[in-house]
Design a protein around this motif. Structure first.
Motif: not given
Lengths: 163, 225
Positions: A138-158
């Motif tokens: 189903g659908d879900i909505w979430f919020s953040s303080y400021g703008t969220p950034v979408k990061v697609t994780i392949c190996t490891k991101i700091l």
């Protein structure tokens, strides 16, 4: 499926959801800003007492509100407590979403909302010790303080903690 | 007068170009910058409902309602006004209509606009706004401010708004306080508490965000003074 619109984005995003007749939506307690007068609200401890208490530890409130458009379709306006942006995510049975504890805004009633303990790493992450786990379809909505950034994780991101 | 709203919607600021010999009334403390040839004076009250009774009401309301008046002399001038909370600004053309505005929603108005302090009774107390509301009438432009975005709702019949989200509404509408839930248990513990139930036909202006929820959210994280 819901018809929705994210307005006043990105600084003061608010969510406008159109509910069809007798459709329900689960909403974080206190997030309702305005609605049509025939929409009814029920406060629920979803998933029973223990899960609700767990959710309280997760930084969310003990109760969730369930809004239902009774008899005819209606519109509901939701805004999170802090200014920022809103995101939509499509949960699927093989793909759950972890949300930072205070980020939950609204979800389809089919989605199970659970709290997960993060252990020591949670303590140092700058977030709460608990994360919210949303699973199901189903659908879900979430919020953040400021703008969220979408990061697609392949190996490891700091990531800097507290983002 | 030329009004321009910049940086909408999140940190809106109003840029006003005044012609020679023109006047603008604004909430005290709203001025950000202005041309040096503008005269500023402070007034207690504008329009009807001044005098001793008006003063008493104001005292009871705990509001000083000092207003600044900006006046150009023989030359034109420029003025920037911004509200305290970050959010949107909305110019409203009064044209003889009466608008009820929650007391922190007022930013500025042209001289033909009358401000009057109105009492909303106990429902005002529970509305999440101040007990006192500004009753704004006359002719001219009124500048409203809000926390977050402002959206307009055409009410025809009934509409529900959470307490703390109202900016202004036309006086053809009225509201009553009711609980959001069918049961008191849910209304108290559900987090939604009380709501304002509007009825009638007219325009209603709401703000997307609630200043007191924001305060609750960040209050505990502020350093101790």
């Amino acid at each position: 499926m819901y018809t929705y619109d994210i307005e006043h984005s990105p600084a003061y995003a608010s969510l406008r959801v159109k509910l069809t007749t007798n459709q329900s939506l689960i909403v974080e307690a206190g997030a309702m800003a305005a609605m049509d007068s025939h929409i009814t609200m029920k406060s629920k401890m979803r998933g029973g007492m223990m899960k609700s208490v767990g959710r309280m530890f997760g930084g969310e409130s003990l109760f969730l509100s369930e809004f239902t458009a009774t008899g005819k379709s209606g519109e509901l306006l939701l805004s999170p407590g802090v200014p920022g942006d809103l995101c939509h995510y499509q949960c699927q049975s093989d793909r759950s979403l972890f949300i930072q504890s205070s980020g939950f805004v609204a979800a389809d009633p089919n989605i199970v909302i659970d709290t997960k303990f993060q252990g020591v790493k949670g303590f140092f992450s700058g977030e709460s010790l608990f994360l919210i786990k949303a699973s199901g379809n189903g659908d879900i909505w979430f919020s953040s303080y400021g703008t969220p950034v979408k990061v697609t994780i392949c190996t490891k991101i700091l990531l800097t903690s507290s983002t | 007068m030329k009004l321009e709203i910049l940086h909408q919607p999140d940190s809106a600021i109003a840029k006003i170009n005044l012609d020679p010999q023109e006047e603008l009334v604004a909430e005290a403390g709203a001025m950000v910058a202005m041309s040096s040839n503008l005269n500023v004076s402070t007034t207690l009250r504008k329009g009807k409902g001044g005098g001793i009774m008006g003063g008493l009401k104001r005292m009871v309301g705990g509001e000083s309602l000092f207003l600044s008046v900006f006046r150009t002399t023989s030359e034109a001038g420029e003025l920037y006004l911004a509200p305290k909370f970050m959010g949107d600004l909305l110019p409203y053309q009064l044209n003889g209509k009466t608008l009820l505005v929650q007391s922190t929603g007022y930013l500025a108005s042209t001289p033909g606009v009358d401000l009057e302090l109105g009492f909303q009774g106990f429902k005002g107390f529970f509305s999440g706004e101040s007990i006192f509301w500004l009753k704004i009438s006359g002719n001219g432009i009124l500048l409203l401010n809000a926390f977050g975005g402002i959206y307009e709702i055409d009410v025809d019949g009934e509409y529900v708004v959470d307490t703390g989200h109202i900016v202004a509404f036309e006086d053809s509408l009225s509201f009553r306080i009711s609980k959001a839930n069918a049961s008191w248990w849910g209304a108290i513990f559900g987090g939604e508490g009380l709501v304002c139930r509007f009825s009638g036909k007219g325009k209603l202006y709401c703000q997307t965000h609630n200043p007191s929820s924001f305060g609750k959210e960040i209050g505990s994280q502020l350093p101790a003074r």
